[in-house]
Enzyme design. Structure first.
Site, mmCIF file in Angstrom:
data_model
loop_
_atom_site.group_PDB
_atom_site.id
_atom_site.type_symbol
_atom_site.label_atom_id
_atom_site.label_comp_id
_atom_site.label_asym_id
_atom_site.label_seq_id
_atom_site.Cartn_x
_atom_site.Cartn_y
_atom_site.Cartn_z
ATOM 1 N N GLU A 121 8.882 -22.962 1.222
ATOM 2 C CA GLU A 121 8.710 -23.135 -0.129
ATOM 3 C C GLU A 121 7.405 -23.271 -0.602
ATOM 4 O O GLU A 121 7.170 -23.942 -1.755
ATOM 5 C CB GLU A 121 9.586 -23.930 -1.204
ATOM 6 C CG GLU A 121 11.249 -23.815 -0.681
ATOM 7 C CD GLU A 121 12.194 -24.696 -1.452
ATOM 8 O OE1 GLU A 121 11.656 -25.485 -2.020
ATOM 9 O OE2 GLU A 121 13.293 -24.263 -1.229
ATOM 10 N N ASN A 156 10.115 -20.248 5.391
ATOM 11 C CA ASN A 156 11.110 -19.920 4.559
ATOM 12 C C ASN A 156 11.069 -20.225 3.161
ATOM 13 O O ASN A 156 10.156 -20.937 2.870
ATOM 14 C CB ASN A 156 12.297 -21.077 5.247
ATOM 15 C CG ASN A 156 13.578 -21.156 4.878
ATOM 16 O OD1 ASN A 156 14.224 -20.193 5.075
ATOM 17 N ND2 ASN A 156 14.004 -22.170 4.224
ATOM 18 N N HIS A 181 20.025 -18.520 -2.196
ATOM 19 C CA HIS A 181 21.084 -19.114 -3.039
ATOM 20 C C HIS A 181 21.265 -18.230 -4.330
ATOM 21 O O HIS A 181 20.563 -18.326 -5.182
ATOM 22 C CB HIS A 181 20.452 -20.617 -3.559
ATOM 23 C CG HIS A 181 20.103 -21.403 -2.437
ATOM 24 N ND1 HIS A 181 21.231 -22.096 -1.766
ATOM 25 C CD2 HIS A 181 18.808 -21.918 -1.827
ATOM 26 C CE1 HIS A 181 20.476 -22.855 -0.640
ATOM 27 N NE2 HIS A 181 19.066 -22.692 -0.740
ATOM 28 N N GLU A 192 20.323 -20.045 4.023
ATOM 29 C CA GLU A 192 20.799 -21.052 3.058
ATOM 30 C C GLU A 192 21.725 -20.515 2.206
ATOM 31 O O GLU A 192 21.997 -20.788 1.282
ATOM 32 C CB GLU A 192 19.529 -21.942 2.346
ATOM 33 C CG GLU A 192 18.687 -22.356 3.168
ATOM 34 C CD GLU A 192 17.668 -23.570 2.626
ATOM 35 O OE1 GLU A 192 17.937 -23.864 1.356
ATOM 36 O OE2 GLU A 192 16.478 -23.707 2.906
ATOM 37 N N ASP A 234 24.398 -19.465 -0.180
ATOM 38 C CA ASP A 234 25.637 -19.976 -0.932
ATOM 39 C C ASP A 234 25.829 -19.153 -2.229
ATOM 40 O O ASP A 234 24.559 -18.578 -2.585
ATOM 41 C CB ASP A 234 25.772 -21.423 -1.192
ATOM 42 C CG ASP A 234 24.487 -22.109 -1.695
ATOM 43 O OD1 ASP A 234 23.296 -21.348 -2.384
ATOM 44 O OD2 ASP A 234 24.361 -23.019 -1.826
HETATM 45 C C1 XIL Z 1 19.060 -29.603 -0.331
HETATM 46 C C2 XIL Z 1 20.078 -30.269 0.091
HETATM 47 O O1 XIL Z 1 21.352 -29.528 0.266
HETATM 48 C C3 XIL Z 1 20.432 -31.417 -0.777
HETATM 49 O O2 XIL Z 1 21.541 -32.306 -0.200
HETATM 50 C C4 XIL Z 1 19.086 -32.257 -0.991
HETATM 51 O O3 XIL Z 1 19.551 -33.298 -1.894
HETATM 52 C C5 XIL Z 1 18.130 -31.293 -1.574
HETATM 53 O O4 XIL Z 1 18.068 -30.393 -0.725
HETATM 54 N N1 XIL Z 1 16.092 -25.284 -0.156
HETATM 55 C C6 XIL Z 1 15.816 -25.911 0.867
HETATM 56 C C7 XIL Z 1 16.859 -27.144 1.199
HETATM 57 O O5 XIL Z 1 15.104 -25.628 1.693
HETATM 58 O O6 XIL Z 1 16.352 -28.132 1.923
HETATM 59 C C8 XIL Z 1 17.573 -27.795 0.113
HETATM 60 O O7 XIL Z 1 18.530 -28.433 0.468
HETATM 61 C C9 XIL Z 1 18.043 -26.589 -0.850
HETATM 62 C C10 XIL Z 1 17.083 -25.675 -1.357
#
Ligand code: XIL
Length: 299
Positions: A128, A170, A207, A235, A237
């Site tokens: 990020e 990422n 996401h 990641e 969802d």
């Molecule tokens: C999130 C986790 O799922 C949570 O449990 C934590 O509180 C915050 O981080 N981008 C990412 C992940 O790269 O590491 C994040 O994970 C979600 C967004």
């Protein structure tokens, strides 16, 4: 094949999940994990606030639990993450001297990667680093104190520590090809490949809202891949676990040869950081949801 991991493996891909060390003792959770998934990303346990809470004090206990579980069950690991502005302890974000921060960053990468050397398939070296709605890097202590070159430096250090690990960049909001942020990351990867800066893969967090991937998602995957890197959905969802949206996401990856794997960001809805949106493939009781079948049949 009748599980996500085996179905993905039929085309040489993997299907992974984000895992929390604290849930491994829940047998409903670990039964699903070991039946369905062949790649694991620690959800929080490899982040800087856990692995180096104070300078030079490394804490690998929680991540080691996950890595041991993976090795006992034949699952590969994605390391997440070495350099990120989030979940970064205050002692790092308050460093103002470039020489100090450079050595702290490189020492962190070196010590964490050495601890897990040989056990990590791919590392999210930098997470990020780009700003939303822009082609530029976001503000962070790394950017502000070290300047634009911090990403390149992190990747060069990482390659020197574990040459066998795949090194990934990422990010989120890089799924839509026409977004400025996507263009910024694409330009960085193109520049890295042109100048021989080591980078092997780009992770698209994915996401998504209930509409799923943006139009052009597959174009984004194939354009990154054409630069000579693997791409992964890291990641995933989706709000309300829309079947169509999950199916479309998986099909986009399947249509791109260098899209080598998909990871969902948790197992049951109750495990999700977005639990209010029920975005995952298993309900709170561990039952398969309709989106599970949509994913399995798209693999
Ligand atoms: C999130 C986790 O799922 C949570 O449990 C934590 O509180 C915050 O981080 N981008 C990412 C992940 O790269 O590491 C994040 O994970 C979600 C967004």
């Amino acid at each position: 094949s009748s599980t996500l991991g085996a179905a993905a493996a039929d085309s040489g891909r993997y299907f992974g999940a984000a895992v929390a060390a604290g849930r491994l003792g829940d047998s409903t959770y670990s039964t699903i994990l070991d039946r369905e998934f062949n790649m694991i990303t620690p959800e929080n346990e490899m982040k800087w606030d856990t692995t180096e809470p104070s300078r030079g004090n490394f804490n690998f206990g929680p991540a080691d639990q996950i890595v041991s579980h993976a090795s006992a069950h034949g699952q590969r690991m994605r390391g997440h993450t070495l350099v990120w502005h989030g979940q970064l302890p205050g002692w790092v974000s308050s460093i103002g001297d470039a020489g100090t921060l450079r050595s702290v960053m490189n020492n962190h990468i070196t010590t964490v990667m050495n601890h897990y050397k040989g056990k990590i398939y791919a590392w999210d070296v930098v997470n990020e680093a780009f700003a939303d709605g822009s082609t530029q890097h976001r503000s962070s202590v790394f950017q502000n104190v070290l300047g634009n070159g911090f990403i390149e430096e992190a990747f060069r250090t990482a390659r020197s520590v574990d040459p066998a690990a795949k090194l990934c960049y990422n990010d989120y909001n890089i799924e839509n090809w026409s977004d400025a942020k996507t263009q910024g990351v694409y330009a960085m990867v193109k520049d890295f490949k042109a100048r021989g800066v080591p980078i092997d893969c780009v992770g698209l967090q994915s996401h998504f809202g209930s509409g799923g991937p943006p139009a052009g998602f597959q174009t984004t995957l194939s354009n990154f891949a054409a630069l000579g890197v693997d791409v992964q959905i890291t990641e995933l969802d989706i709000a309300q676990a829309s079947l169509t949206a999950y199916g479309n996401t998986v099909r986009a990856c399947m249509n791109v040869a260098r899209c080598t794997g998909i990871t969902v960001w948790g197992i049951r809805d109750s495990d999700s950081w977005r639990s209010g949106e029920n975005p995952l493939l298993f309900d709170g009781n561990g039952n398969k949801k309709p989106a599970y079948d949509a994913v399995l049949s798209a693999l």
